[in-house]
Every structure is written in C-alpha cells, then in structure tokens.
Design a protein around this motif. Structure first.
Motif, PDB file in Angstrom:
ATOM      1  N   PHE A  52      43.758 -47.061  35.921  1.00  0.00           N
ATOM      2  CA  PHE A  52      44.903 -47.141  36.830  1.00  0.00           C
ATOM      3  C   PHE A  52      46.204 -47.216  36.043  1.00  0.00           C
ATOM      4  O   PHE A  52      47.162 -46.521  36.342  1.00  0.00           O
ATOM      5  N   LEU A  53      46.233 -48.059  35.011  1.00  0.00           N
ATOM      6  CA  LEU A  53      47.450 -48.205  34.200  1.00  0.00           C
ATOM      7  C   LEU A  53      47.822 -46.903  33.513  1.00  0.00           C
ATOM      8  O   LEU A  53      48.992 -46.525  33.494  1.00  0.00           O
ATOM      9  N   SER A  54      46.848 -46.207  32.947  1.00  0.00           N
ATOM     10  CA  SER A  54      47.132 -44.930  32.270  1.00  0.00           C
ATOM     11  C   SER A  54      47.763 -43.927  33.220  1.00  0.00           C
ATOM     12  O   SER A  54      48.693 -43.212  32.854  1.00  0.00           O
ATOM     13  N   LEU A  55      47.268 -43.881  34.445  1.00  0.00           N
ATOM     14  CA  LEU A  55      47.848 -42.975  35.440  1.00  0.00           C
ATOM     15  C   LEU A  55      49.252 -43.427  35.836  1.00  0.00           C
ATOM     16  O   LEU A  55      50.181 -42.618  35.887  1.00  0.00           O
ATOM     17  N   ALA A  56      49.425 -44.721  36.096  1.00  0.00           N
ATOM     18  CA  ALA A  56      50.731 -45.236  36.525  1.00  0.00           C
ATOM     19  C   ALA A  56      51.792 -45.046  35.454  1.00  0.00           C
ATOM     20  O   ALA A  56      52.953 -44.778  35.760  1.00  0.00           O
ATOM     21  N   MET A  57      51.401 -45.161  34.181  1.00  0.00           N
ATOM     22  CA  MET A  57      52.369 -44.994  33.094  1.00  0.00           C
ATOM     23  C   MET A  57      52.808 -43.538  32.929  1.00  0.00           C
ATOM     24  O   MET A  57      53.810 -43.267  32.286  1.00  0.00           O
ATOM     25  N   ARG A  58      52.082 -42.613  33.510  1.00  0.00           N
ATOM     26  CA  ARG A  58      52.429 -41.196  33.383  1.00  0.00           C
ATOM     27  C   ARG A  58      53.223 -40.658  34.577  1.00  0.00           C
ATOM     28  O   ARG A  58      53.448 -39.470  34.695  1.00  0.00           O
ATOM     29  N   ILE A  59      53.657 -41.557  35.445  1.00  0.00           N
ATOM     30  CA  ILE A  59      54.521 -41.164  36.562  1.00  0.00           C
ATOM     31  C   ILE A  59      55.961 -41.219  36.063  1.00  0.00           C
ATOM     32  O   ILE A  59      56.405 -42.231  35.530  1.00  0.00           O
ATOM     33  N   SER A  60      56.685 -40.114  36.214  1.00  0.00           N
ATOM     34  CA  SER A  60      58.065 -40.062  35.727  1.00  0.00           C
ATOM     35  C   SER A  60      58.993 -40.882  36.628  1.00  0.00           C
ATOM     36  O   SER A  60      58.621 -41.262  37.741  1.00  0.00           O
ATOM     37  N   ASN A  61      60.192 -41.137  36.144  1.00  0.00           N
ATOM     38  CA  ASN A  61      61.172 -41.936  36.900  1.00  0.00           C
ATOM     39  C   ASN A  61      61.551 -41.294  38.229  1.00  0.00           C
ATOM     40  O   ASN A  61      61.997 -41.984  39.143  1.00  0.00           O
ATOM     41  N   ASP A  62      61.393 -39.973  38.330  1.00  0.00           N
ATOM     42  CA  ASP A  62      61.719 -39.310  39.597  1.00  0.00           C
ATOM     43  C   ASP A  62      60.504 -39.220  40.533  1.00  0.00           C
ATOM     44  O   ASP A  62      60.529 -38.517  41.541  1.00  0.00           O
ATOM     45  N   GLY A  63      59.431 -39.954  40.199  1.00  0.00           N
ATOM     46  CA  GLY A  63      58.281 -40.053  41.096  1.00  0.00           C
ATOM     47  C   GLY A  63      57.332 -38.876  41.033  1.00  0.00           C
ATOM     48  O   GLY A  63      56.611 -38.607  41.988  1.00  0.00           O
ATOM     49  N   LYS A  64      57.284 -38.189  39.889  1.00  0.00           N
ATOM     50  CA  LYS A  64      56.384 -37.036  39.746  1.00  0.00           C
ATOM     51  C   LYS A  64      55.283 -37.344  38.752  1.00  0.00           C
ATOM     52  O   LYS A  64      55.507 -37.973  37.726  1.00  0.00           O
TER      53      LYS A  64
ATOM     54  N   MET B 264      62.290 -38.847  45.002  1.00  0.00           N
ATOM     55  CA  MET B 264      62.072 -40.240  45.289  1.00  0.00           C
ATOM     56  C   MET B 264      61.945 -40.984  43.962  1.00  0.00           C
ATOM     57  O   MET B 264      61.083 -40.677  43.159  1.00  0.00           O
ATOM     58  N   PRO B 265      62.814 -41.964  43.690  1.00  0.00           N
ATOM     59  CA  PRO B 265      62.775 -42.676  42.412  1.00  0.00           C
ATOM     60  C   PRO B 265      61.550 -43.574  42.302  1.00  0.00           C
ATOM     61  O   PRO B 265      61.084 -44.149  43.280  1.00  0.00           O
ATOM     62  N   PHE B 266      61.038 -43.664  41.103  1.00  0.00           N
ATOM     63  CA  PHE B 266      59.871 -44.497  40.820  1.00  0.00           C
ATOM     64  C   PHE B 266      60.260 -45.383  39.653  1.00  0.00           C
ATOM     65  O   PHE B 266      60.365 -44.911  38.524  1.00  0.00           O
ATOM     66  N   SER B 267      60.502 -46.652  39.927  1.00  0.00           N
ATOM     67  CA  SER B 267      60.947 -47.539  38.852  1.00  0.00           C
ATOM     68  C   SER B 267      59.807 -47.729  37.853  1.00  0.00           C
ATOM     69  O   SER B 267      58.664 -47.979  38.230  1.00  0.00           O
ATOM     70  N   PRO B 268      60.126 -47.582  36.562  1.00  0.00           N
ATOM     71  CA  PRO B 268      59.076 -47.707  35.551  1.00  0.00           C
ATOM     72  C   PRO B 268      58.544 -49.136  35.491  1.00  0.00           C
ATOM     73  O   PRO B 268      59.225 -50.092  35.842  1.00  0.00           O
ATOM     74  N   LEU B 269      57.331 -49.262  35.060  1.00  0.00           N
ATOM     75  CA  LEU B 269      56.703 -50.571  34.925  1.00  0.00           C
ATOM     76  C   LEU B 269      57.328 -51.323  33.753  1.00  0.00           C
ATOM     77  O   LEU B 269      57.577 -50.739  32.697  1.00  0.00           O
ATOM     78  N   THR B 270      57.561 -52.608  33.934  1.00  0.00           N
ATOM     79  CA  THR B 270      58.070 -53.420  32.835  1.00  0.00           C
ATOM     80  C   THR B 270      56.940 -53.632  31.825  1.00  0.00           C
ATOM     81  O   THR B 270      55.763 -53.408  32.136  1.00  0.00           O
ATOM     82  N   VAL B 271      57.298 -54.074  30.642  1.00  0.00           N
ATOM     83  CA  VAL B 271      56.294 -54.339  29.615  1.00  0.00           C
ATOM     84  C   VAL B 271      55.309 -55.391  30.127  1.00  0.00           C
ATOM     85  O   VAL B 271      54.096 -55.260  29.965  1.00  0.00           O
ATOM     86  N   GLN B 272      55.835 -56.433  30.774  1.00  0.00           N
ATOM     87  CA  GLN B 272      54.946 -57.480  31.274  1.00  0.00           C
ATOM     88  C   GLN B 272      54.021 -56.973  32.383  1.00  0.00           C
ATOM     89  O   GLN B 272      52.852 -57.343  32.430  1.00  0.00           O
ATOM     90  N   ASP B 273      54.528 -56.092  33.242  1.00  0.00           N
ATOM     91  CA  ASP B 273      53.672 -55.493  34.273  1.00  0.00           C
ATOM     92  C   ASP B 273      52.549 -54.685  33.624  1.00  0.00           C
ATOM     93  O   ASP B 273      51.396 -54.748  34.052  1.00  0.00           O
ATOM     94  N   ARG B 274      52.896 -53.920  32.599  1.00  0.00           N
ATOM     95  CA  ARG B 274      51.888 -53.113  31.914  1.00  0.00           C
ATOM     96  C   ARG B 274      50.835 -53.995  31.249  1.00  0.00           C
ATOM     97  O   ARG B 274      49.638 -53.693  31.295  1.00  0.00           O
ATOM     98  N   ILE B 275      51.281 -55.099  30.637  1.00  0.00           N
ATOM     99  CA  ILE B 275      50.327 -56.008  29.990  1.00  0.00           C
ATOM    100  C   ILE B 275      49.374 -56.601  31.015  1.00  0.00           C
ATOM    101  O   ILE B 275      48.155 -56.634  30.813  1.00  0.00           O
ATOM    102  N   VAL B 276      49.915 -57.052  32.137  1.00  0.00           N
ATOM    103  CA  VAL B 276      49.086 -57.675  33.179  1.00  0.00           C
ATOM    104  C   VAL B 276      48.070 -56.671  33.729  1.00  0.00           C
ATOM    105  O   VAL B 276      46.888 -56.986  33.875  1.00  0.00           O
ATOM    106  N   LEU B 277      48.512 -55.454  34.000  1.00  0.00           N
ATOM    107  CA  LEU B 277      47.583 -54.431  34.504  1.00  0.00           C
ATOM    108  C   LEU B 277      46.545 -54.053  33.448  1.00  0.00           C
ATOM    109  O   LEU B 277      45.372 -53.820  33.765  1.00  0.00           O
ATOM    110  N   HIS B 278      46.976 -54.008  32.193  1.00  0.00           N
ATOM    111  CA  HIS B 278      46.048 -53.690  31.101  1.00  0.00           C
ATOM    112  C   HIS B 278      44.973 -54.772  30.974  1.00  0.00           C
ATOM    113  O   HIS B 278      43.777 -54.474  30.905  1.00  0.00           O
TER     114      HIS B 278
END
Length: 191
Positions: free
Chosen positions: A126-138, A1-15
C-alpha cells in the motif's frame, strides 16, 4: 485534483504497519532498522533518527534492541505501539478512500487509492503505491512499473527461506510442476 504528499512520519507509520507481526520475534527483518526504514520510504537513513525521535516521544512507535536477520549483533528496531497501529489503520483507511487518476498509456480513469492493486494489476505494498501518486493526484502505471516497489506480502513469505540449489529425485513431479520451459539444467535432479 491535488493529492498532498505523505509526510515522513506518515510514511514511517504505514511502513511499520506491514512489519507489526515481527514485534515479538527474536530475529527481525532489516526493514525495521533506521537504515531499512530510510531505504523503504525513500529518505536518507541518516534523517530517520530525527523522525523516529518524535514518533517515540508521541508514543506512536516503540524502540527495541533486537537481532537483525543476517547481522551479527543487535540493533535498534522500531515497531508501532497500539496507538501507532490505530493511527496507521486510520491513515490507511482515509488514504484508501481518496480518488486518483490512473494513467495507463493513453487511457486514464478515476479510482480509489485502495483499489489501485486491483485496477492496475500491481501487487505492491500500500505504501509503495501511495508514494507513487503525484501531487496532482495521478498514478502513472508505467512509471510505477519502471521504478519498482516493495511487493505486497513478500516479507512474510520469502524472508529467511532457503535457496533451492537442487531437487532430489521425483523427476516426474518436477517436470509436472515446472513444465517443459523450466525443466532445464537450472534444476539439477539428484537420484
């Protein structure tokens, strides 16, 4: 299952969502400066101004001049606006409901992103965990532990806390709290 990576702006907002309680403080943590944001979201800090300019223009983020803890002069600090905070909450809620495959050694299981801390035993932001999800959803638990992350809640509780160098008196209480393994010369008792 693909997991689209967070954009830079998404990461900034969550941070920045994690630092919203500092928006009205005189002294703010380094993590809300351009360099601090870059370090926290894994991009070169020199690329942060471009992303911030768009977020400020869109009124998602506001820029303030503030004293940075441990620094002698004021710097630009960034905080979410009401619109930005609402956007961050919506993004976090949407991401929390996504399913990912948690890989823990030879075992794997499907869980929601929002339950990763409970399912993995990791108390990262939450952001640290979300950033460690690979593009294939793992989400690889061993890799997350090896690379480290920003622990959840650390900012609020240890920021600016004094370093304990000695413990004056009350040896009985100290040994009861620390127990035999820790009652060594590491803690100096001054009576």
């Amino acid at each position: 299952m693909p997991f689209s990576p967070l954009t830079v702006q998404d990461r900034i907002v969550l941070h920045l969502m994690d630092y919203q309680n500092f928006s009205d403080k005189y002294e703010v943590p380094h993590q809300v400066t351009q360099r601090g944001i870059g370090e926290s979201i894994d991009i070169a800090w020199s690329n942060v101004p471009r992303a911030m300019k768009k977020l400020v223009t869109d009124q998602v983020v506001e820029e303030k001049s503030a004293r940075i803890k441990g620094d002698k002069r004021k710097k630009k600090a960034y905080f979410l606006t009401h619109k930005g905070y609402s956007q961050a909450l919506s993004l976090k809620e949407e991401l929390s409901g996504r399913m990912v495959t948690v890989v823990d050694g030879d075992a794997s299981r499907e869980v929601q992103v929002g339950s990763l801390p409970k399912e993995t035993g990791l108390s990262y932001s939450f952001l640290s965990l979300a950033m460690r999800i690979s593009n294939d959803g793992k989400f690889d638990v061993a890799r997350a532990k090896a690379t480290g992350a920003t622990p959840s809640g650390v900012v609020e509780f240890v920021e600016g806390a004094p370093v304990v160098r000695s413990f004056v008196g009350r040896e009985g209480e100290l040994s009861a709290v620390t127990g035999p393994p820790f009652s060594s010369s590491m803690w100096r008792s001054c009576s």
